[in-house]
Scaffold this motif. Structure first.
Motif, PDB file in Angstrom:
ATOM      1  N   GLY A   1       0.862  -1.191  -0.081  1.00  0.00           N
ATOM      2  CA  GLY A   1       0.358  -0.201  -0.363  1.00  0.00           C
ATOM      3  C   GLY A   1       1.099   1.200   0.219  1.00  0.00           C
ATOM      4  N   ALA A   2       2.284   1.213   0.946  1.00  0.00           N
ATOM      5  CA  ALA A   2       2.761   2.135   0.383  1.00  0.00           C
ATOM      6  C   ALA A   2       3.110   2.164  -0.599  1.00  0.00           C
ATOM      7  CB  ALA A   2       3.601   2.026   2.229  1.00  0.00           C
ATOM      8  N   ALA A   3       4.092   1.531  -1.204  1.00  0.00           N
ATOM      9  CA  ALA A   3       4.316   2.061  -2.538  1.00  0.00           C
ATOM     10  C   ALA A   3       3.693   1.986  -3.670  1.00  0.00           C
ATOM     11  CB  ALA A   3       4.612  -0.298  -2.568  1.00  0.00           C
ATOM     12  N   ALA A   4       2.833   1.746  -3.226  1.00  0.00           N
ATOM     13  CA  ALA A   4       1.413   3.026  -4.226  1.00  0.00           C
ATOM     14  C   ALA A   4       1.309   4.144  -4.354  1.00  0.00           C
ATOM     15  CB  ALA A   4       0.015   2.236  -4.462  1.00  0.00           C
ATOM     16  N   ARG A   5       1.701   4.416  -3.246  1.00  0.00           N
ATOM     17  CA  ARG A   5       1.949   5.985  -2.204  1.00  0.00           C
ATOM     18  C   ARG A   5       2.809   6.492  -3.193  1.00  0.00           C
ATOM     19  NH1 ARG A   5      -0.311   4.217   1.241  1.00  0.00           N
ATOM     20  NH2 ARG A   5       0.875   3.777   2.863  1.00  0.00           N
ATOM     21  N   ILE A   6       4.060   6.038  -3.121  1.00  0.00           N
ATOM     22  CA  ILE A   6       4.833   6.580  -3.951  1.00  0.00           C
ATOM     23  C   ILE A   6       5.449   6.166  -5.181  1.00  0.00           C
ATOM     24  CG2 ILE A   6       6.467   6.313  -1.505  1.00  0.00           C
ATOM     25  CD1 ILE A   6       8.294   4.203  -3.221  1.00  0.00           C
ATOM     26  N   TYR A   7       4.919   5.476  -5.890  1.00  0.00           N
ATOM     27  CA  TYR A   7       4.595   5.676  -7.310  1.00  0.00           C
ATOM     28  C   TYR A   7       4.007   6.531  -7.477  1.00  0.00           C
ATOM     29  CZ  TYR A   7       3.659   4.245 -12.167  1.00  0.00           C
ATOM     30  OH  TYR A   7       3.307   4.013 -13.316  1.00  0.00           O
ATOM     31  N   ALA A   8       3.001   7.126  -7.086  1.00  0.00           N
ATOM     32  CA  ALA A   8       1.577   7.529  -7.613  1.00  0.00           C
ATOM     33  C   ALA A   8       2.241   9.080  -7.307  1.00  0.00           C
ATOM     34  CB  ALA A   8       0.090   7.705  -6.886  1.00  0.00           C
ATOM     35  N   GLY A   9       3.189   9.023  -5.901  1.00  0.00           N
ATOM     36  CA  GLY A   9       4.131  10.907  -6.219  1.00  0.00           C
ATOM     37  C   GLY A   9       2.683  11.514  -5.708  1.00  0.00           C
ATOM     38  N   LYS A  10       2.387  12.599  -6.537  1.00  0.00           N
ATOM     39  CA  LYS A  10       1.959  14.107  -6.075  1.00  0.00           C
ATOM     40  C   LYS A  10       0.225  14.093  -7.485  1.00  0.00           C
ATOM     41  CE  LYS A  10       4.667  17.130  -5.648  1.00  0.00           C
ATOM     42  NZ  LYS A  10       5.551  18.840  -6.262  1.00  0.00           N
ATOM     43  N   GLU A  11      -0.074  13.042  -8.107  1.00  0.00           N
ATOM     44  CA  GLU A  11      -1.057  12.274  -8.841  1.00  0.00           C
ATOM     45  C   GLU A  11      -1.486  11.714  -8.321  1.00  0.00           C
ATOM     46  OE1 GLU A  11      -1.812  12.422 -12.199  1.00  0.00           O
ATOM     47  OE2 GLU A  11      -0.099  14.486 -12.222  1.00  0.00           O
ATOM     48  N   SER A  12      -2.777  11.313  -8.264  1.00  0.00           N
ATOM     49  CA  SER A  12      -4.345  10.808  -8.616  1.00  0.00           C
ATOM     50  C   SER A  12      -4.145   9.030  -8.422  1.00  0.00           C
ATOM     51  CB  SER A  12      -5.728  11.026  -8.541  1.00  0.00           C
ATOM     52  OG  SER A  12      -6.955   9.766  -8.202  1.00  0.00           O
ATOM     53  N   LEU A  13      -3.822   8.328  -7.342  1.00  0.00           N
ATOM     54  CA  LEU A  13      -4.443   7.086  -7.703  1.00  0.00           C
ATOM     55  C   LEU A  13      -5.381   6.710  -8.602  1.00  0.00           C
ATOM     56  CD1 LEU A  13      -3.615   5.594  -3.971  1.00  0.00           C
ATOM     57  CD2 LEU A  13      -2.443   5.512  -5.768  1.00  0.00           C
ATOM     58  N   ALA A  14      -6.668   7.517  -8.790  1.00  0.00           N
ATOM     59  CA  ALA A  14      -7.841   6.799 -10.024  1.00  0.00           C
ATOM     60  C   ALA A  14      -7.216   7.538 -10.937  1.00  0.00           C
ATOM     61  CB  ALA A  14      -9.026   7.803  -9.315  1.00  0.00           C
ATOM     62  N   ASN A  15      -5.756   7.403 -11.571  1.00  0.00           N
ATOM     63  CA  ASN A  15      -5.451   8.092 -12.839  1.00  0.00           C
ATOM     64  C   ASN A  15      -5.868   6.808 -13.565  1.00  0.00           C
ATOM     65  OD1 ASN A  15      -3.908   8.472 -14.949  1.00  0.00           O
ATOM     66  ND2 ASN A  15      -2.696  10.413 -14.601  1.00  0.00           N
ATOM     67  N   PRO A  16      -6.073   7.017 -14.615  1.00  0.00           N
ATOM     68  CA  PRO A  16      -6.393   5.474 -14.806  1.00  0.00           C
ATOM     69  C   PRO A  16      -4.482   4.880 -15.510  1.00  0.00           C
ATOM     70  CG  PRO A  16      -7.579   7.091 -15.960  1.00  0.00           C
ATOM     71  CD  PRO A  16      -7.217   7.929 -15.384  1.00  0.00           C
TER      72      PRO A  16
END
Length: 364
Positions: A269-284
């Motif tokens: 779950g933490a990896a998801a956040r560092i990968y997305a950075g400032k972008e929304s996790l909902a970005n397709p």
């Protein structure tokens, strides 16, 4: 498997279903009444009693040891900063050398390094390379939450595909978080794809990858479509990480049942956040489940009954089918996340055999 292939007699359908309806009608009416009665009340979560989870005897002896393994140490240790993520990435590749060498030796695969489109890659070539596959090429994206398995260890899945499927495979060693968050990995994937298009017929190329690699496969074809680039003839996302926000039933239902990822509350779950950075996790292009599946290539998806991302896989399969895409789904008994990549088990040979056959039917 069709009903007919299981010995089902279509002439008995009406009798069987009619008898079942008579038998269960009172119970169904009672359940329906109870459901209507609850409809006005908020829907709550159910408590699941703790229980022992046996190793089923319905898997191979080699896979039983994998299914029955304890939870991996450190699954719940979330790196606190970039330095700790780099240390975890380095550790993720340590000790894999002997296994990778065994894959190359036992499956007859030659591994070479190269640079394509300015991106480092590993090229796996089977020996011998069948004549039917000499003009075919597979592009591979490794898993690891967009943060782990750099270098040669990330090419392990590509080596197995080369060995089992007898295709030449290009494994992309894309840039990773935290130093290179989204869209770095996708930019690298597209750069490689564009460079390969200059020299190869897209009708003779396919893309595949597992976990983050499966998500990146889908994001790459979506972005390629948006840029007007030719798409590969087929794709094979394995247990694709397509919803980085952690939605989906099995994120909860298979928590602690999956002895690979274990829980979204750990490092994943933490990896998801560092990968997305400032972008929304909902970005397709980060979570492809939110994207448009229209016109995507034929796909074969792979998962296991204990996989934390089984819901990501089946939701992707449904989206593909709803878009009219030729999509197959194979789900292996008792396997946790990405365990169909365990070298030298009957299930792994079967999984790659299915994937290779599917790709072979769609590649020119």
């Amino acid at each position: 498997m069709s009903e007919n292939s299981r010995g089902f007699d279509p002439s008995r359908r009406g009798l069987m279903f009619g008898s079942a309806a008579l038998l269960f009608a009172p119970m169904l009416l009672t359940q329906a009444g109870a459901a209507f009665a609850r409809a006005a009340a908020p829907i709550g979560a159910r408590e699941i009693p703790a229980h022992r989870l046996p190793v089923p005897d319905t898997v191979s002896e080699a896979m039983r040891a994998v299914v029955g393994a304890p939870l991996p140490a450190g699954w719940d240790k979330v790196p606190a900063n970039a330095a700790e993520w780099r240390a975890l990435a380095k550790a993720s590749g340590e000790g894999a050398g002997p296994v990778l060498a065994m894959i190359r030796d036992k499956l007859g695969v030659k591994l070479e390094t190269a640079t394509i489109g300015g991106v480092p890659v590993f090229v796996s070539t089977p020996d011998p390379l069948p004549a039917a596959n000499r003009d075919r090429l597979l592009v591979h994206f490794h898993g690891g939450g967009y943060a782990l398995f750099p270098g040669e260890v990330g090419a392990g899945e590509g080596m197995m595909m080369a060995g089992y499927g007898r295709f030449r495979v290009v494994s992309v060693d894309y840039r990773m978080a935290p130093d290179f968050p989204f869209p770095a990995a996708l930019d690298d994937a597209i750069a490689v794809w564009k460079a390969l298009l200059a020299e190869h017929d897209p009708r003779r190329m396919a893309m595949f990858g597992t976990s983050a690699g499966g998500g990146l496969t889908l994001a790459t074809v979506m972005r390629a479509r948006a840029e007007g680039l030719p798409l590969p003839a087929a794709i094979a996302p394995g247990s694709p990480w397509v919803d980085l926000a952690g939605a989906g039933d099995t994120i909860h239902a298979n928590q602690f049942t999956d002895n690979s990822l274990v829980s979204f509350d750990g490092w994943v779950g933490a990896a998801a956040r560092i990968y997305a950075g400032k972008e929304s996790l909902a970005n397709p292009l980060i979570s492809p489940i939110h994207g448009d599946f229209t016109g995507l290539p034929p796909a074969i998806l792979t998962s296991g009954t204990r996989d934390l991302l089984l819901s990501d896989t089946v939701r992707t399969h449904r989206r593909l089918r709803q878009a009219g895409i030729d999509a197959s789904l194979q789900v292996f008994e008792a396997q946790s996340h990405a365990q169909f990549l365990t070298p030298f088990t009957p299930e792994t040979e079967e999984a790659f055999g299915e994937i290779a056959a599917f790709l072979g039917r769609h590649l020119a």
